[in-house]
Enzyme design. Structure first.
Site, short mmCIF file in Angstrom:
data_model
loop_
_atom_site.label_atom_id
_atom_site.label_comp_id
_atom_site.label_asym_id
_atom_site.label_seq_id
_atom_site.Cartn_x
_atom_site.Cartn_y
_atom_site.Cartn_z
N THR A 38 -53.45 -81.63 -43.83
CA THR A 38 -53.61 -82.99 -43.33
C THR A 38 -53.90 -82.89 -41.84
O THR A 38 -54.02 -81.79 -41.30
CB THR A 38 -52.30 -83.79 -43.52
N PHE A 83 -41.22 -77.18 -46.41
CA PHE A 83 -41.41 -77.93 -45.16
C PHE A 83 -42.35 -79.12 -45.34
O PHE A 83 -42.28 -80.08 -44.57
CB PHE A 83 -42.07 -77.04 -44.09
N THR A 132 -33.92 -83.48 -42.26
CA THR A 132 -33.76 -83.94 -40.88
C THR A 132 -32.41 -84.64 -40.68
O THR A 132 -31.85 -85.18 -41.66
CB THR A 132 -34.90 -84.93 -40.55
N ASP A 133 -31.95 -84.66 -39.44
CA ASP A 133 -30.72 -85.43 -39.14
C ASP A 133 -30.97 -86.94 -39.20
O ASP A 133 -30.02 -87.72 -39.20
CB ASP A 133 -30.17 -85.02 -37.76
N GLU A 134 -32.26 -87.33 -39.25
CA GLU A 134 -32.55 -88.77 -39.20
C GLU A 134 -32.07 -89.50 -40.46
O GLU A 134 -31.94 -90.72 -40.47
CB GLU A 134 -34.06 -89.00 -38.97
N TYR A 157 -39.93 -93.08 -42.69
CA TYR A 157 -39.87 -91.61 -42.68
C TYR A 157 -38.49 -91.13 -43.12
O TYR A 157 -38.35 -90.34 -44.08
CB TYR A 157 -40.20 -91.07 -41.28
N LYS A 161 -37.25 -89.07 -46.53
CA LYS A 161 -36.57 -87.77 -46.47
C LYS A 161 -35.20 -87.88 -47.17
O LYS A 161 -34.79 -86.95 -47.89
CB LYS A 161 -36.38 -87.31 -45.03
N ASP A 289 -40.90 -100.88 -27.11
CA ASP A 289 -40.07 -99.98 -27.91
C ASP A 289 -40.60 -99.86 -29.33
O ASP A 289 -41.29 -100.76 -29.84
CB ASP A 289 -38.63 -100.51 -27.95
#
Ligand code: NAD
Ligand code: TYD
Length: 358
Positions: A38, A83, A132-134, A157, A161, A289
């Site tokens: 991509t 990944f 991810t920590d998100e 996102y 995840k 923001d």
């Protein structure tokens, strides 16, 4: 131990660093890199290992079940390091569909292919799902994410995840698939696409363009040098307990504005001030923001330290120094990834705000 590893998304930022590390440090491992190429995937990042005897590249989509099955059978895959993902929060806000497809359906496709191919014979196999920590959401001014923190994703996102983490964990509990999950904080280092904060700011610093800081610049991220992340992943593949999650972090919380100011100062010191004689901090431009912008992420990485003996080796100063030097020495890489679609993306995201004409 010998391993035949399917690396997905190996042409991206972390995947390419991981492949470089493994080919140098694990001579017994064979690497098959499946990547769709991509906008975020770049063969240039692996040019120097393209002919390595323990490496092969396959261009393809992790959602393509037939292709994935053929790879498992054709190469005798016993290890997956997954990944491949759509990874940029801002893009997930403007176009979430691709995130659902790749991050959720793609992970499901890989889990199914592994379940089928490893059926009854998975003792030595491993499926490491890189996350991810998100997924844990946003912290206030105190506290840390542990592996027990409830999931609370807040962007398309992180929601995609989180969904893929749940699927991976379910395949351990339901089918006994040897799944491991890592949840890592923000990475920085070589080969990162210039849509993420650090390479974007570095690139704009070099071009003398405005440096867009969202909101008040007070959002906090825990930054980890990519090499440390890759070493942690190898450790989890080799020593991790199946069914477990491991948080990976840098013990290194910084406000965005601090990071941007540091980059300005480092570039000034390494290449001199702007042609006008002004310091690069004068390029900092506060912009609107990000919607739903998570305020603070911070990782408690005690479990991986205690159980697997992993802690980061690079200080922030060392990692940033290596990163800035790498981008200065590899401007042709940066040029090669900033094709027409990058320029269009930049114009759409930042054009009106900072007058960018990338
Ligand atoms: P990246 O965006 O740089 O690379 C993603 C790679 O996946 C690209 O090479 C892309 O071509 C490939 N890809 C995308 N869709 C695909 C598909 N359908 N089939 C095959 N390949 C596909 O991402 P990154 O920053 O290297 O992140 C890698 C993983 O680590 C992701 O799962 C991400 O969620 C996770 N992660 C990233 C960070 C970070 O700071 N970058 C932190 C923690 C976790
Ligand atoms: P980013 O690198 O996109 O990673 P993530 O959103 O996954 O943490 O952004 C890191 C932080 O920097 C985040 O708080 C958003 C902020 N940011 C800016 O202030 N300006 C920018 O141009 C970008 C891309 C990010």
């Amino acid at each position: 131990m010998k391993r035949t590893v399917l690396v997905t998304g190996g042409c991206g930022f972390i995947g390419s660093n991981f492949i470089h590390l493994v080919l140098a440090a694990r001579p017994d491992w064979q690497v098959i890199n499946l990547d769709r190429l991509t906008y975020a995937g770049n063969l240039e990042s692996l040019r120097d290992v393209a002919d390595h005897p323990a490496y092969c590249f396959v261009r393809g989509d992790i959602c393509d079940r037939q292709l994935v099955e053929d790879l498992f059978a054709g190469h005798g895959i016993d290890t997956v390091v997954h990944f491949a993902a759509e990874s940029h929060v801002d893009r997930s806000i403007t176009g979430p569909g691709e995130f659902i497809r790749t991050n959720i359906t793609g992970t499901f496709t890989l889990l199914e292919a592994a379940r089928q191919y490893w059926a009854g014979n998975s003792e030595q196999c491993r499926f490491l799902h890189v996350s991810t920590d998100e997924v844990y959401g946003s912290l206030g001014t105190t506290g840390f994410f542990t592996e027990q923190t409830p999931y609370d994703p807040r962007s398309p996102y992180s929601a995609s995840k989180a969904a893929s983490d749940h699927l991976a964990r379910a395949y351990f509990h339901t089918y006994g698939l040897p799944v491991l999950i890592t949840n890592c904080s923000n990475n920085y280092g070589p080969y990162q696409f210039p849509e993420k904060l650090i390479p974007l700011v570095l690139n704009n610093c070099l071009q003398g363009r405005p440096l867009p800081v969202y909101g008040d610049g007070g959002n906090v991220r825990d930054w980890l040098y990519v090499r440390d992340h890759c070493e942690a992943i190898v450790r989890v593949v080799e020593k991790g307990r199946c069914g477990e999650s491991y948080n990976i972090g840098g013990h290194n919380e910084k406000k965005n504005l601090e990071v941007v100011e540091l980059l300005c100062d480092m570039v000034d010191a390494k290449v001199g001030r702007l042609p006008s004689g002004e310091p690069r901090r004068t390029l900092i431009t506060f912009v609107a923001d990000r919607p739903g912008h998570d305020r603070r992420y911070a990782i408690d990485a005690a479990k991986i330290d205690r159980e697997l003996g992993w802690t980061p080796r690079y200080s922030f100063e060392q990692g940033m120094d290596a990163t800035v030097d790498w981008y200065l020495a590899n401007r042709d890489w940066m040029e090669s990834v900033m094709d027409g679609s990058y320029r269009q993306y930049y114009e759409k995201m930042y054009g009106e705000i900072v007058g960018g004409e990338a």
